[in-house]
Structure formats: C-alpha cells, structure tokens
Design a protein around this motif. Structure first.
Motif, PDB file in Angstrom:
ATOM      1  N   LEU A  54      -0.960   4.201  -1.672  1.00 37.49           N
ATOM      2  CA  LEU A  54      -2.388   3.963  -1.457  1.00 37.49           C
ATOM      3  C   LEU A  54      -2.737   3.945   0.019  1.00 37.49           C
ATOM      4  O   LEU A  54      -3.921   3.888   0.380  1.00 37.49           O
ATOM      5  N   SER A  62       0.822  -1.208   0.000  1.00 37.17           N
ATOM      6  CA  SER A  62       0.000   0.000   0.000  1.00 37.17           C
ATOM      7  C   SER A  62       0.858   1.260   0.000  1.00 37.17           C
ATOM      8  O   SER A  62       0.542   2.245  -0.668  1.00 37.17           O
ATOM      9  N   GLY A  98       0.638  10.546  -1.075  1.00 34.00           N
ATOM     10  CA  GLY A  98      -0.538   9.851  -1.607  1.00 34.00           C
ATOM     11  C   GLY A  98      -1.611  10.841  -2.023  1.00 34.00           C
ATOM     12  O   GLY A  98      -2.308  10.635  -3.025  1.00 34.00           O
TER      13      GLY A  98
END
Length: 247
Positions: free
Chosen positions: A127, A122, A148
C-alpha cells in the motif's frame, strides 16, 4: 517488477520474441536511469529518461494479462478468485522474503517505533505507493512500489475485462483519462510529480489500460488473415514500438 512475456496455449507454446527483445532494451534503460547513484555522469538527461521503461513494463503487463485472460473472463472459463490467487502468488512470496531480509539486514526489526511499524505495514500489503511521502513509497525495498501498482492492476482486471470488452469503449476511456492526467500534472507542483504521478498506482493505471487496448488491436489484426502472411503474436510488436512515457 515481475512481468513474463512467455505466452502458452494448450496446443502450442509461443514466445513473443519481439516483446522479449523490447523488454531487454527497456530494462537496460531503467537500469541506466538508476546509475546516477554510482556516478554523476549518469545524471545526464539521456540516462534519466530511461524511466520511460517503467511505463513500458506496465503497458506490457496489461497486454500479457489481457492476452491470457480476456477471453477466459468473457467466456466464464476462470473466476475472479482463481485469477487473483494465481497472480498474487507470483508477487507475494518473493516480496515477503525480500522485505524480511531487508528489515533484518537494516536492523529495523530490533528498533521498532510507531513510524517504522506503519512503514512496514504499508509495504507488507503493498500500500506504500499510495502514500505521497518519499519516506513511505521509497522505504525499505524501494522498487516494490511497482508491485503495489501491479497489485492494483490485478485486482481491477477482472472487472475491466468485462466492463471494457470493446476496443472503442476502452479507447474513449483512455482519451478521457489522458486529458485528466495532463491537466492534473499541469496543476501539480514539480516537487510532487513523483509522488502523485509516477509511483501512485491510480495514476499508473492508464499505462495498464493502454496495454489492454493494444491487445484488442492485436486480437482484431490477428483475426484478419492477410495474403502471404500468417497470423501470430509477432504482429503486435509494431504496436509496442509506440513511445509510452511514464507520468
């Protein structure tokens, strides 16, 4: 968070000095807001409010990106692919190096498990701020949650630049979004505010849109030559003194 306030043109090179000064001030505010981990003295609300600086940098990002690319997209001078490659090239190299060094220094690469792999995946693709769990959005390189957010802003900008080309349409969109944000924060339990309204890229998008709107206001003012004054990017500094609190 990497935001540049040096603006270049083909005929001349311009540095928006008022914005540079503001960037320094708000960077100090963000730094002070994090100093509570060093000394309880910095837990005072005057220092904790320094997190407002994060919102400023997102607004500044929207302004600078619009300043450099709004007209280029409207006139077809740049493609979405070229824009994305240029912007992501500013984010990923240092992000990947920093993440690797942190994983190596922390010994995470030598003690892999399912949870660690998911966190690495991630964060690798930025993310993690979408995941409303502190163990994810503040894992490893915790400040990278802001990258992000920037990644989402960069991805959406080519579409926003064309769909919201007028200041009026952008203003009404921000008005509607502002109402939804206020209502959403009112309904959200306090312990979940950070996960859903501070680090989540979708709920930080209005900050970026404010920056785009400020650029349109600046561009409109810059086109109006006032008696006894010169047109220049310094005139936008008055807009940036507006308080922008992070959600």
């Amino acid at each position: 968070m990497f935001i540049f306030v040096f603006i270049t043109r083909k005929k001349d090179s311009i540095m928006i000095k008022p914005l540079t000064s503001l960037r320094f001030v708000f960077a100090l505010m963000v730094f002070g807001a994090h100093c509570y981990v060093l000394d309880p003295y910095f837990s005072h609300f005057l220092y904790k409010e320094g997190f407002v600086g994060v919102g400023f940098f997102f607004v500044l990002s929207g302004f600078i990106i619009a300043y450099n690319y709004q007209r280029k997209f409207e006139q077809g001078q740049v493609s979405r692919r070229a824009f994305w490659v240029a912007r992501f090239a500013r984010i990923y190299p240092l992000h990947l190096v920093t993440l690797f060094l942190l994983l190596l220094a922390g010994g995470y690469l030598f003690a892999l498990n399912r949870d660690t792999v998911l966190k690495i995946f991630s964060q690798l693709f930025l993310l993690h701020p979408f995941i409303p769990r502190t163990a994810y959005f503040f894992s490893f390189d915790s400040p990278s949650w802001s990258l992000g957010c920037e990644q989402l802003f960069y991805f959406l900008f080519p579409f926003l630049a064309l769909r919201l080309s007028s200041a009026r349409s952008l203003f009404w969109l921000l008005t509607a979004v502002g109402g939804l944000v206020a209502w959403g924060m009112f309904l959200t339990p306090e312990e979940h505010i950070r996960a859903y309204w501070y680090v989540n890229p979708l709920t930080r998008l209005p900050d970026f849109l404010v920056g785009m709107l400020l650029y349109k206001l600046y561009a409109r003012k810059a086109r109006t030559k006032l008696p006894g004054s010169r047109r220049g990017p310094w005139c936008c500094s008055s807009y940036f003194t507006m308080p922008v609190r992070p959600v």
